[in-house]
Design a protein around this motif. Structure first.
Motif, short mmCIF file in Angstrom:
data_model
loop_
_atom_site.label_atom_id
_atom_site.label_comp_id
_atom_site.label_asym_id
_atom_site.label_seq_id
_atom_site.Cartn_x
_atom_site.Cartn_y
_atom_site.Cartn_z
N GLY A 41 -17.19 -5.09 8.25
CA GLY A 41 -18.20 -6.12 8.48
C GLY A 41 -17.84 -7.42 7.79
O GLY A 41 -17.99 -8.52 8.36
N PHE A 42 -17.32 -7.33 6.56
CA PHE A 42 -16.92 -8.54 5.84
C PHE A 42 -15.69 -9.17 6.47
O PHE A 42 -15.60 -10.40 6.56
CB PHE A 42 -16.67 -8.20 4.36
N GLU A 43 -14.75 -8.36 6.92
CA GLU A 43 -13.58 -8.90 7.60
C GLU A 43 -14.00 -9.69 8.84
O GLU A 43 -13.49 -10.79 9.10
CB GLU A 43 -12.63 -7.78 7.97
N ARG A 44 -14.93 -9.14 9.59
CA ARG A 44 -15.38 -9.80 10.82
C ARG A 44 -16.12 -11.10 10.53
O ARG A 44 -16.19 -11.99 11.38
CB ARG A 44 -16.29 -8.85 11.61
N ALA A 45 -16.70 -11.20 9.33
CA ALA A 45 -17.44 -12.41 8.96
C ALA A 45 -16.54 -13.47 8.35
O ALA A 45 -17.02 -14.51 7.91
CB ALA A 45 -18.56 -12.06 7.99
N GLY A 46 -15.23 -13.23 8.32
CA GLY A 46 -14.30 -14.25 7.87
C GLY A 46 -13.83 -14.13 6.45
O GLY A 46 -13.21 -15.06 5.92
N PHE A 47 -14.07 -13.00 5.80
CA PHE A 47 -13.57 -12.78 4.44
C PHE A 47 -12.15 -12.23 4.49
O PHE A 47 -11.77 -11.51 5.42
CB PHE A 47 -14.45 -11.77 3.70
N ASP A 48 -11.38 -12.53 3.46
CA ASP A 48 -10.12 -11.85 3.23
C ASP A 48 -10.43 -10.56 2.46
O ASP A 48 -10.94 -10.63 1.33
CB ASP A 48 -9.17 -12.71 2.38
N VAL A 49 -10.12 -9.43 3.04
CA VAL A 49 -10.32 -8.16 2.35
C VAL A 49 -9.06 -7.88 1.55
O VAL A 49 -8.01 -7.59 2.11
CB VAL A 49 -10.62 -7.01 3.33
N ALA A 50 -9.16 -7.97 0.23
CA ALA A 50 -7.99 -7.81 -0.63
C ALA A 50 -7.73 -6.37 -1.00
O ALA A 50 -6.58 -5.96 -1.16
CB ALA A 50 -8.17 -8.63 -1.91
N LEU A 51 -8.81 -5.58 -1.11
CA LEU A 51 -8.66 -4.27 -1.72
C LEU A 51 -9.75 -3.33 -1.22
O LEU A 51 -10.90 -3.73 -1.03
CB LEU A 51 -8.80 -4.42 -3.24
N GLY A 52 -9.37 -2.08 -0.98
CA GLY A 52 -10.32 -1.01 -0.71
C GLY A 52 -10.05 0.14 -1.66
O GLY A 52 -8.95 0.25 -2.21
N SER A 53 -11.03 1.01 -1.85
CA SER A 53 -10.83 2.10 -2.80
C SER A 53 -11.76 3.26 -2.49
O SER A 53 -12.93 3.07 -2.16
CB SER A 53 -11.10 1.61 -4.23
N ASP A 54 -11.23 4.48 -2.58
CA ASP A 54 -12.02 5.70 -2.47
C ASP A 54 -11.13 6.86 -2.90
O ASP A 54 -9.91 6.81 -2.72
CB ASP A 54 -12.52 5.92 -1.03
N GLN A 55 -11.74 7.91 -3.44
CA GLN A 55 -10.93 9.03 -3.90
C GLN A 55 -10.80 10.15 -2.88
O GLN A 55 -10.02 11.08 -3.08
CB GLN A 55 -11.52 9.61 -5.19
N TRP A 56 -11.55 10.07 -1.75
CA TRP A 56 -11.53 11.14 -0.76
C TRP A 56 -10.40 10.90 0.23
O TRP A 56 -10.38 9.88 0.93
CB TRP A 56 -12.88 11.21 -0.05
N GLU A 57 -9.47 11.83 0.32
CA GLU A 57 -8.25 11.63 1.09
C GLU A 57 -8.50 11.33 2.57
O GLU A 57 -7.87 10.40 3.11
CB GLU A 57 -7.33 12.85 0.94
N PRO A 58 -9.36 12.08 3.30
CA PRO A 58 -9.55 11.74 4.71
C PRO A 58 -10.05 10.31 4.93
O PRO A 58 -9.60 9.62 5.84
CB PRO A 58 -10.58 12.78 5.18
N ALA A 59 -10.98 9.88 4.08
CA ALA A 59 -11.47 8.50 4.19
C ALA A 59 -10.35 7.51 3.89
O ALA A 59 -10.23 6.46 4.55
CB ALA A 59 -12.65 8.28 3.25
N ALA A 60 -9.52 7.83 2.90
CA ALA A 60 -8.40 6.96 2.55
C ALA A 60 -7.43 6.83 3.73
O ALA A 60 -6.94 5.73 4.04
CB ALA A 60 -7.67 7.52 1.32
N GLU A 61 -7.15 7.95 4.42
CA GLU A 61 -6.25 7.91 5.56
C GLU A 61 -6.83 7.07 6.68
O GLU A 61 -6.10 6.31 7.35
CB GLU A 61 -5.98 9.34 6.04
N THR A 62 -8.13 7.21 6.91
CA THR A 62 -8.77 6.39 7.94
C THR A 62 -8.70 4.92 7.58
O THR A 62 -8.40 4.07 8.43
CB THR A 62 -10.23 6.83 8.12
N TYR A 63 -8.99 4.61 6.34
CA TYR A 63 -8.97 3.21 5.90
C TYR A 63 -7.58 2.60 6.09
O TYR A 63 -7.44 1.51 6.64
CB TYR A 63 -9.40 3.13 4.44
#
Length: 396
Positions: A41-63
């Motif tokens: 949502g933030f990317e679509r609003a024109g933000f630069d997404v610098a970093l994402g984080s999560d410890q759950w592997e399936p979510a990390a793979e999707t991201y």
């Protein structure tokens, strides 16, 4: 490298990390990102997404699949000290002092309505799901963004500790302890173009002397997007369009559920029955089995003329076809674009979808926050100690 608003990579021509300036898109870092609904949502609003984080592997793979140019930290946030957080930002090609916004949704199941209404103070400390907002704000204090957005379940607004303090107010106090004045609001997703009745509480904080503003609803009642509209043109070639292998007995039940109905609407012969007596041999037992009651989303068929109920790991019945929805269709109710593909088992995928912030709602929040820039970077510091918290308990 992430790409900025001007098309340049995040690092400068000399390879040094880029610092934000008034002409650049604001930079956001996400923690407890899950599969990335809020980040998108933030990317679509024109933000630069610098970093994402999560410890759950399936979510990390999707991201990683869907944000290939964004640095992703697959770690337990509690294990990230200040140097590690700053190093992660630098690996992304950004100056750690150049993060404008931090967003995230710390795990929230400990506050769900399935748990007791009051939470003992010592139990809050024991349950990591109830105190991860403190870890989130610790990260905020390292990066010192101008604005912070934190999401949680709507039921948190009613939660009290054993000494009668509201958990939401403890969170506001924690924001203040880190130098951020804070307001919270329960937003209803269907009022922002999401084909789903979903309520979530959002905490917005700032360390600058500016008013906190939440987005006004964009979609009035009567114009809400419906589940039927969201699912109308889904095709088999879409990613995660995996159909359930449903047994005939369940299919017979599904055929008897009307639009908007659920298990309660089945004829008694199709409802689950269970012996309540203590007889060991049901063949000779003189008692009749009793119908088992079911609640919530069990065998729930969507009404094509209404927004969906809240998406979770419980799969809905298609509004017009006698089958369960596919993960892709559930993702559409969360306003993920069709090209956003999910990794992991079907159970993993459903959990990722159910836990996500609807992309469209995240985008509306991001547009509101985008309006603060670039002026907020030079605004005077806030004084959270003298800031009077606006009470929104009437939304409960």
């Amino acid at each position: 490298m992430p790409v900025g608003a001007d098309g340049d990579s995040a690092a400068g021509s000399d390879g040094a990390p880029r610092t934000t300036d008034d002409g650049a898109a604001p930079v956001v870092a996400g923690f407890f990102s899950g599969c990335g609904g809020l980040d998108l949502g933030f990317e679509r609003a024109g933000f630069d997404v610098a970093l994402g984080s999560d410890q759950w592997e399936p979510a990390a793979e999707t991201y990683r699949r869907n944000f290939p140019d964004v640095e992703f930290v697959e770690e337990d946030v509690r294990e990230l000290d200040a140097p590690a957080i700053r190093e992660s930002v630098e690996r992304a090609g950004y100056d750690p002092g150049g993060i404008d916004v931090v967003i995230g949704g710390p795990p929230c199941q400990g506050f769900s309505r399935l748990n007791n209404e009051q939470i003992e103070l010592d139990e809050m400390e024991k349950d990591r799901r109830n105190t991860l907002f403190e870890e989130f704000l610790r990260v905020v204090s390292v990066l010192e963004p101008q604005l912070v957005l934190m999401e949680n379940v709507r039921d948190l607004i009613n939660r009290q500790t054993s000494d009668d303090r509201y958990v939401k107010d403890l969170i506001v106090d924690e924001f203040a302890a880190h130098g951020y004045k804070c307001e919270y609001r329960v937003l209803e997703a269907e009022q922002y173009g999401v084909p789903q009745k979903r309520r979530r509480i959002f905490f917005m904080g700032t360390d600058r002397d500016v008013p906190i503003r939440f987005p006004e609803p964009t979609t009035p009642e009567g114009s809400w997007r419906t589940a039927g509209e969201a699912l109308a043109d889904a095709t088999d070639d879409l990613p995660n369009m995996t159909y359930a292998n449903t047994q005939e007995k369940t299919l017979e039940r599904i055929r008897h559920v009307p639009p908007g109905g659920y298990y309660r609407d089945l004829p008694d012969r199709l409802k689950t029955k269970k012996y309540r007596c203590d007889c060991e041999d049901t063949d000779t037992c003189p008692h009749e089995p009793e119908i088992v009651k079911r609640y919530g989303t069990y065998l729930r068929r969507l009404d094509p003329e209404e927004p969906s109920l809240t998406v979770s790991t419980n799969v809905f019945i298609h509004p017009s076809e006698d089958r369960y929805l596919t993960p892709r269709e559930m993702a559409r109710l969360q306003t993920f674009p069709d090209e956003f593909a999910f990794e992991g088992t079907k159970t993993d995928v459903m959990k990722q979808i159910g836990n996500a912030v609807p992309v469209r709602l995240g985008e509306e929040l991001a547009h509101q926050i985008r309006e603060y820039f670039p002026e907020v970077r030079d605004a005077s510091p806030a004084d959270p100690d003298v800031y009077e918290q606006q009470s929104l308990t009437d939304l409960a």
